[in-house]
Write an enzyme that holds these catalytic residues in place. Structure first.
Site, PDB file in Angstrom:
ATOM      1  N   CYS A  78       0.870  -1.296  -0.011  1.00  0.00           N
ATOM      2  CA  CYS A  78       0.024  -0.039  -0.114  1.00  0.00           C
ATOM      3  C   CYS A  78       0.844   1.388   0.023  1.00  0.00           C
ATOM      4  O   CYS A  78       1.492   1.729  -1.103  1.00  0.00           O
ATOM      5  CB  CYS A  78      -1.165  -0.074   1.186  1.00  0.00           C
ATOM      6  SG  CYS A  78      -2.412   0.865   0.784  1.00  0.00           S
ATOM      7  N   HIS A 175      -3.477  -5.539   1.787  1.00  0.00           N
ATOM      8  CA  HIS A 175      -2.429  -5.793   3.143  1.00  0.00           C
ATOM      9  C   HIS A 175      -2.393  -7.238   3.491  1.00  0.00           C
ATOM     10  O   HIS A 175      -3.185  -7.619   4.101  1.00  0.00           O
ATOM     11  CB  HIS A 175      -3.163  -4.885   4.283  1.00  0.00           C
ATOM     12  CG  HIS A 175      -3.077  -3.610   3.992  1.00  0.00           C
ATOM     13  ND1 HIS A 175      -1.993  -2.534   4.645  1.00  0.00           N
ATOM     14  CD2 HIS A 175      -3.773  -2.416   3.412  1.00  0.00           C
ATOM     15  CE1 HIS A 175      -2.229  -1.652   4.139  1.00  0.00           C
ATOM     16  NE2 HIS A 175      -3.076  -1.223   3.376  1.00  0.00           N
ATOM     17  N   GLU A 177      -0.405  -8.679   5.414  1.00  0.00           N
ATOM     18  CA  GLU A 177       0.043  -8.725   6.731  1.00  0.00           C
ATOM     19  C   GLU A 177      -1.340  -8.778   7.789  1.00  0.00           C
ATOM     20  O   GLU A 177      -0.906  -9.037   8.790  1.00  0.00           O
ATOM     21  CB  GLU A 177       0.971  -7.487   7.009  1.00  0.00           C
ATOM     22  CG  GLU A 177       0.600  -6.307   7.054  1.00  0.00           C
ATOM     23  CD  GLU A 177       0.154  -5.419   5.978  1.00  0.00           C
ATOM     24  OE1 GLU A 177       0.402  -6.053   4.774  1.00  0.00           O
ATOM     25  OE2 GLU A 177      -0.321  -4.147   5.920  1.00  0.00           O
TER      26      GLU A 177
HETATM   27  N1  GLN Z   1      -3.525   6.232   1.208  1.00  0.00           N
HETATM   28  C1  GLN Z   1      -2.303   6.126   1.834  1.00  0.00           C
HETATM   29  C2  GLN Z   1      -1.272   6.859   1.198  1.00  0.00           C
HETATM   30  O1  GLN Z   1      -1.542   7.516  -0.037  1.00  0.00           O
HETATM   31  C3  GLN Z   1      -2.038   4.525   1.564  1.00  0.00           C
HETATM   32  C4  GLN Z   1      -2.929   3.592   2.689  1.00  0.00           C
HETATM   33  C5  GLN Z   1      -2.361   2.562   3.202  1.00  0.00           C
HETATM   34  O2  GLN Z   1      -1.254   2.437   3.193  1.00  0.00           O
HETATM   35  N2  GLN Z   1      -3.219   1.746   3.830  1.00  0.00           N
HETATM   36  O3  GLN Z   1      -0.016   7.058   1.323  1.00  0.00           O
END
Ligand code: GLN
Length: 192
Positions: A78, A175, A177
């Site tokens: 992410c 995710h 994890e």
């Molecule tokens: N929206 C976050 C970003 O732009 C990422 C979200 C996440 O890691 N769950 O950094």
């Protein structure tokens, strides 16, 4: 035992440590450039990529992390995927540029801002780990808008790539994890 670093400046680094321990790897929280010298690979966790970037600058860790990635595997989830991407939009921000992908931040919009879903990884992923559907948790996830010719898509959600590999590096916009399914981490460890 392989020592797997987890960038621990911000975000859900503890959850990655639990998954690695479950797989018999040795998680090491990385907070300084000196810590980087003690690990064989690095995970950049989910969190908030702009905040993580600020902290990387504050700790003088951005260039050492990019140099690390030229030699050793990095897995970004992410926000970590955003930091590894060559191109970032909405809004634009700099990054490590280690993966030839472009990402648009927070691109799933309000309705599906965050969700738990199921997806079927590509046959290649199944062949290298185990077959079967995968539970995927998305939290304010980016969408991968472009995948360069050197990168391979290992899973999609609603047609968009969500798990992509390029050489020794791996990114997931969800995710792994946060679920009991350890296949994505297993795949990453198989790169060492
Ligand atoms: N929206 C976050 C970003 O732009 C990422 C979200 C996440 O890691 N769950 O950094």
């Amino acid at each position: 035992m392989k020592r797997i670093g987890i960038l621990a400046l911000q975000g859900d680094f503890e959850a990655h440590a639990r998954t690695l321990t479950r797989l018999g790897a040795d998680p090491v929280f990385v907070r300084t450039a000196a810590d980087l010298d003690t690990v064989d690979a690095i995970i950049i966790p989910g969190g908030e990529s702009t905040t993580m970037l600020k902290l990387l600058h504050a700790e003088n860790l951005l260039a050492p992390l990019a140099a690390f990635g030229r030699r050793r595997p990095i897995f970004g989830t992410c926000a970590g995927a955003i930091l590894l991407a060559a191109g970032v939009s909405h809004p634009a921000q700099e990054g490590l540029g280690l993966m030839d992908i472009d990402v648009e931040r927070n691109a799933y919009g309000r309705q599906i801002d965050s969700r738990v879903t199921r997806l079927t990884p590509e046959a290649e992923f199944a062949a290298r780990t185990h077959p079967g559907e995968m539970e995927a948790v998305f939290i304010r996830a980016p969408v991968i808008r472009r995948v360069g010719p050197q990168a391979r898509v290992l899973a999609r959600y609603q047609g968009d790539p969500v798990l992509v590999e390029q050489g020794k590096h791996l990114v997931a916009t969800f995710h792994p994890e946060l679920t009991a399914d350890s296949r994505v981490h297993e795949l990453f460890l198989s790169k060492l």
